[in-house]
Design an enzyme around this catalytic site. Structure first.
Site, short mmCIF file in Angstrom:
data_model
loop_
_atom_site.label_atom_id
_atom_site.label_comp_id
_atom_site.label_asym_id
_atom_site.label_seq_id
_atom_site.Cartn_x
_atom_site.Cartn_y
_atom_site.Cartn_z
N ASP A 90 0.81 -1.22 0.00
CA ASP A 90 0.00 0.00 0.00
C ASP A 90 0.85 1.28 0.00
O ASP A 90 2.02 1.24 0.37
CB ASP A 90 -0.87 0.05 1.26
N ASP A 91 0.20 2.35 -0.39
CA ASP A 91 0.69 3.73 -0.22
C ASP A 91 1.71 4.20 -1.26
O ASP A 91 2.11 5.36 -1.24
CB ASP A 91 1.30 3.98 1.18
N HIS A 116 3.75 -2.28 3.12
CA HIS A 116 3.87 -0.93 2.56
C HIS A 116 5.20 -0.78 1.84
O HIS A 116 6.25 -0.89 2.48
CB HIS A 116 3.77 0.10 3.69
N HIS A 160 -4.90 9.34 0.60
CA HIS A 160 -4.90 8.65 1.89
C HIS A 160 -5.74 9.31 2.97
O HIS A 160 -5.37 9.31 4.15
CB HIS A 160 -3.45 8.45 2.39
N HIS A 206 -6.08 2.89 -3.77
CA HIS A 206 -5.93 3.15 -2.33
C HIS A 206 -6.28 4.61 -2.01
O HIS A 206 -5.72 5.20 -1.10
CB HIS A 206 -4.50 2.81 -1.91
NI NI Z 1 -2.36 3.11 3.42
#
Ligand code: NI
Length: 490
Positions: free
Chosen positions: A304-305, A444, A358, A354
């Protein structure tokens, strides 16, 4: 591993205010640390970071900038100056900010390596700057000729000036069309409103697209030579129109490029079809899977991210071990890491949504939720040529409104190695290796320690007989419903 992180903590004491009320602030400010660190991006390029305050410690004013450091002194000097200028802008904004202001300052800069050959190195730098409420983003392209030890501004790439002028005329027409399109989307404007607005805009449009290096400070190009030029908010029109991006196919501009730099734009004279890039990427995406997760034990690792500075390194690792994963990306990061995202997609990894930047979707209005999701979908499909099939809301946080508006299945996880909290590769590897059959692992790719953990994770999971697959592979043969939540294959 020659990856060393230097961490210097320098206390900021240079806040020069006079009255006594402000004196308290000085004391508060002086406890905020300026943090510097360095890490490797590639063998020859490092990422330098300067940070003041952070989201996790809830500091009101935050500054974070990442900039490149190379083996060439002239490049480093320019990048250092560029970062320092941004830091100074932040520090003077902090000094001038009113104490009663509720929202703080948030300054961020990150960069993408867009060109790296023995002849040239290029970076696309993005700044997200907020003085309180809205974020303004600004792009900068810094290209360097290594042999001549100089920065190549746009005018050097389109020399002589006559060529630059011709290009600017072309660009102006494209910008005009983009603005007209945006104007048509604006509601409640009569045709006479529009013609008045249009008349008032001409001067700004002329000025903002004129052939100067200041106007053409942000541009990128793709593997087929399609050139994108970015204009700042307020540069070519009023703020309502936001940032403007236009694209030129190589057929339109290649005759104007300085001979010497034709190579730089990947211009291939024999290539006619410029739409090939996305078609090609469409066909390289695997739709049928070699691994049947109804018959063999599978695990889906998700990152993620990103995309972020370390994503390329992670892609190298995954490629080396022939492992596929899923990347839940942020729209705003995907936008500036196009090549990295396209590479991930072309190498058979799945790209999921995603959100744009955020935000906790649970706290947003219906319209804001839609924006967060759809803007990101658009960026992903623009880059990869394919629609994303899955959503992972930030923090795994959602409510009924999010489920109703997701228009995608919601993919969570059943193993969280807490890699964001414990930045220790060995610890993270051990935790990720606890993955269960048909499970989904959260990770991540923005953390160095996570990326470093992956070779060991792969080795451990393969030793248990697991096949490491994408989310769509994991669920192949099962229908995923929009708005429904999944955290493993059943
Ligand atoms: Ni995230």
């Amino acid at each position: 591993m020659k990856q060393i992180v230097y961490l210097l903590l320098i206390t900021l004491v240079s806040f020069g205010c006079k009255d006594s009320k402000k004196q308290e602030d000085i004391q508060k400010s002086s406890t905020i640390k300026l943090e510097k660190s360095v890490e490797d991006l590639t063998d020859s390029i490092q990422v330098k970071n300067i940070q003041i305050g952070s989201e996790t410690t809830a500091d009101k004013n935050r500054f974070h900038t990442s900039y490149p450091s190379t083996m060439y002194e002239f490049i480093n000097k320019h990048q250092e100056e560029f970062a320092q200028a941004y830091l100074q802008e932040f520090q003077s904004a902090v000094n001038n900010s009113r104490e009663e202001a509720v929202a703080g300052l948030d300054f961020g800069q990150h960069f993408e390596l867009i060109e790296s050959t023995p002849a040239t190195i290029g970076f696309l730098i993005e700044r997200y700057t907020s003085y309180g409420n809205n974020y303004d983003s600004q792009f900068f392209t810094h290209i360097y000729d290594i042999k001549e030890e100089k920065r190549l501004q746009f005018s050097a790439l389109f020399a002589p000036q006559e060529n630059f002028d011709k290009l600017a005329a072309l660009v102006k027409e494209k910008v005009k069309a983009a603005l007209q399109e945006k104007m048509n989307e604006m509601e409640g404007l009569t045709s006479s409103d529009k013609s008045t607005l249009w008349k008032n805009m001409q001067e700004q449009l002329d000025e903002g697209t004129m052939a100067t290096d200041k106007n053409y400070h942000a541009f990128t190009w793709d593997e087929s030579g399609n050139l994108s030029i970015y204009f700042d908010k307020y540069q070519v029109a009023s703020g309502d129109y936001g940032n403007i991006e236009i694209k030129l196919t190589p057929e339109l501009y290649k005759h104007l490029v300085t001979k010497k730099y034709q190579q730089l734009f990947h211009i291939q004279p024999e290539k006619v079809d410029t739409s090939g890039a996305s078609d090609e990427s469409l066909t390289t995406s695997p739709k049928t899977f070699e691994v049947d997760c109804s018959k063999v034990p599978c695990v889906a690792i998700t990152f993620d991210d990103g995309p972020a500075a370390r994503t390329s390194q992670l892609l190298d690792i995954l490629k080396q071990h022939e492992v596929k994963a899923t990347f839940f990306v942020l729209g705003k990061s995907a936008k500036v890491q196009k090549n990295t995202l396209l590479r991930a997609y072309k190498e058979g990894h799945q790209i999921g949504n995603h959100s744009w930047d955020h935000k906790d979707l649970k706290n947003l209005s219906e319209e804001e939720i839609g924006n967060q999701i759809f803007k990101t979908n658009d960026v992903i499909s623009e880059i990869t040529g394919a629609q994303t099939q899955v959503l992972r809301p930030p923090y795994g946080s959602f409510n009924q409104l999010v489920k109703n508006h997701a228009k995608l299945p919601i993919i969570l996880w059943n193993l969280d190695p807490l890699d964001w909290k414990d930045r220790n590769a060995e610890l993270v590897a051990n935790r990720m290796a606890e993955a269960q059959v048909n499970g989904i692992v959260l990770a991540h790719d923005i953390h160095k320690s996570t990326v470093e953990a992956i070779p060991e994770v792969i080795a451990k999971l393969k030793a248990k007989g697991y096949h490491l697959v994408t989310i769509d592979n994991l669920f192949a043969g099962q229908e995923l419903e929009d708005g429904k939540v999944y955290s493993r294959r059943h």
